[in-house]
Design a protein around this motif. Sequence first.
Motif, PDB file in Angstrom:
ATOM      1  N   GLU A  42       0.847  -1.191   0.000  1.00  0.00           N
ATOM      2  CA  GLU A  42       0.000   0.000   0.000  1.00  0.00           C
ATOM      3  C   GLU A  42       0.886   1.246   0.000  1.00  0.00           C
ATOM      4  O   GLU A  42       1.906   1.289   0.703  1.00  0.00           O
ATOM      5  N   GLU A  55       4.027   0.249 -13.280  1.00  0.00           N
ATOM      6  CA  GLU A  55       3.800   1.597 -13.802  1.00  0.00           C
ATOM      7  C   GLU A  55       3.075   1.574 -15.146  1.00  0.00           C
ATOM      8  O   GLU A  55       2.425   2.557 -15.533  1.00  0.00           O
ATOM      9  N   ASN A  65      -0.819   1.136 -13.899  1.00  0.00           N
ATOM     10  CA  ASN A  65      -1.451   2.097 -12.990  1.00  0.00           C
ATOM     11  C   ASN A  65      -0.598   3.347 -12.866  1.00  0.00           C
ATOM     12  O   ASN A  65       0.597   3.321 -13.133  1.00  0.00           O
ATOM     13  N   VAL A  98       1.324   5.276 -10.694  1.00  0.00           N
ATOM     14  CA  VAL A  98       1.913   5.056  -9.372  1.00  0.00           C
ATOM     15  C   VAL A  98       2.225   6.367  -8.663  1.00  0.00           C
ATOM     16  O   VAL A  98       2.701   6.355  -7.521  1.00  0.00           O
ATOM     17  N   ILE A 144      -1.759   3.839  -4.277  1.00  0.00           N
ATOM     18  CA  ILE A 144      -1.861   2.573  -5.017  1.00  0.00           C
ATOM     19  C   ILE A 144      -1.776   1.406  -4.046  1.00  0.00           C
ATOM     20  O   ILE A 144      -1.222   1.537  -2.944  1.00  0.00           O
ATOM     21  N   GLU A 145      -2.350   0.283  -4.450  1.00  0.00           N
ATOM     22  CA  GLU A 145      -2.299  -0.912  -3.613  1.00  0.00           C
ATOM     23  C   GLU A 145      -2.222  -2.144  -4.498  1.00  0.00           C
ATOM     24  O   GLU A 145      -2.632  -2.115  -5.664  1.00  0.00           O
ATOM     25  N   GLN A 153      -4.068  -5.160  -8.571  1.00  0.00           N
ATOM     26  CA  GLN A 153      -3.394  -3.883  -8.347  1.00  0.00           C
ATOM     27  C   GLN A 153      -4.282  -2.783  -8.893  1.00  0.00           C
ATOM     28  O   GLN A 153      -4.942  -2.931  -9.915  1.00  0.00           O
ATOM     29  N   SER A 154      -4.326  -1.669  -8.187  1.00  0.00           N
ATOM     30  CA  SER A 154      -5.180  -0.574  -8.625  1.00  0.00           C
ATOM     31  C   SER A 154      -4.842   0.665  -7.823  1.00  0.00           C
ATOM     32  O   SER A 154      -4.237   0.588  -6.746  1.00  0.00           O
ATOM     33  N   ASN A 155      -5.217   1.806  -8.364  1.00  0.00           N
ATOM     34  CA  ASN A 155      -5.142   3.037  -7.585  1.00  0.00           C
ATOM     35  C   ASN A 155      -6.267   3.033  -6.567  1.00  0.00           C
ATOM     36  O   ASN A 155      -7.374   2.552  -6.818  1.00  0.00           O
ATOM     37  N   ARG A 156      -5.983   3.579  -5.406  1.00  0.00           N
ATOM     38  CA  ARG A 156      -7.002   3.658  -4.371  1.00  0.00           C
ATOM     39  C   ARG A 156      -8.005   4.754  -4.705  1.00  0.00           C
ATOM     40  O   ARG A 156      -7.685   5.726  -5.403  1.00  0.00           O
TER      41      ARG A 156
END
Length: 426
Positions: free
Chosen positions: A352, A390, A393, A395, A399-400, A420-423
């Motif tokens: 995270e 990168e 997403n 970065v 991000i998590e 994986q994804s941006n929060r």
Amino acid sequence: MSAEYEPFKPFTSGSLAEDAEALRLEVNHVQASGVLGEARLRRMFDYLAERSLAGQSPKEIAIAIDVFGKSPDFDVSQDALVRVYIHKLRKALDEYYSSAGHRRGAELHIPRGEYRLKVSAKAPVVVIPAPAPQTPRLSNAHRITAALIGAAVLAGAFVLWLWTPRSDLERVRASPIWSALLKDDRPIIIVVGDYYLIGETDDSMGVNRLIREYSVNSKNDLDHYVQEHPELADRYMDVGLRYLPISTAFALRDVMVVLAPQNRRITVSKMSDIEPNSLKSADIVYIGYLSGMGMLQDLIFAGSRFSVGDSYDEVFDKRTRLSYVSEIGSDIMDPPQPTGKEKTYHDYGVFEKIRGPGGNTIVVISGTRDAGVTQTAEAFTSAQKLKDLEQKNDVRLPIEALLEVSAVNGVNLNGKLLAQSNRDLK
């Protein structure tokens, strides 16, 4: 010659004594560097160095017996223990020789298909100048103009050279995953997830065993716990002991390599010693189990797609509705029948990066158990893994990620990104 060792022509250039000395010297440099880390990796390196200097190339079964203490009937075709450590040793040597501190012309490597150390010289870069073109004579004004343009081009190239990452480690530091934290002027606190141990006393008030209560992570917690369970007041006492998972040491090594060159104040603290105001005033890097996050847990997972199960061996993905359970925890609760072969199992790692309550950066390198923590640290301090991340997403934003880790005998073999994804930004 034993069937477990194969002879080879140890040195191919110069005198044998000179080449043997070059190998011995490079072995000493690597041993002194600290890059080898864990004891078993150092033991295997020393063993290969000794055999290589003796002109021997040991077979896989010899390494299993001599280095790892296996019996002669150990089945190398069914157990990858030796190959795993050879892979880790090759990686450690690659990292050592690609580091900025290495300036010598020789380097060690392990030839493919063999189990020995070989020293070789770095090939020099030879630049062949292009033939000078025939150019017309220039006036003084043209010469001055050309010189100014040339100087500007050289200056621009130099600036570009300064700002271009020139090694894997520099590329890691240049990634937005780490660069925002490195460029900040706040102090950096590396927080390791520790576990508070309680002394249980007998009738004579002597401590007869140490126990762990998941809800007790500090002396204050213990005081509250005893108030709620007065029957334990005469049995539980603070003995001032904590313990850390072994993976913390390996993960800390990977992270400190990234952070160390900055002229920043970096401190390492136990989770049980962290004050709440530090979560706002400093940049935080947490390393440890999911179960050791303490007060960080609510802050990190409040806006996360992931949640943690009550046993801390389970990670739940709220978007996909899938649950991931570490096989280590289930094996402890229900041990499998011994087969004589080391079994590959799955563990999980969580990464995270969020913006903290004070505008600070908080990075979490965590996992359900040791293999998950170690693999997460390796993945997010790897230039190639960060490049892959990168591409999918942004970065630069919070991000998590969730990793599935394959491990054997406590050693993480590899990992793959499951999610994986941006929060969500609220």
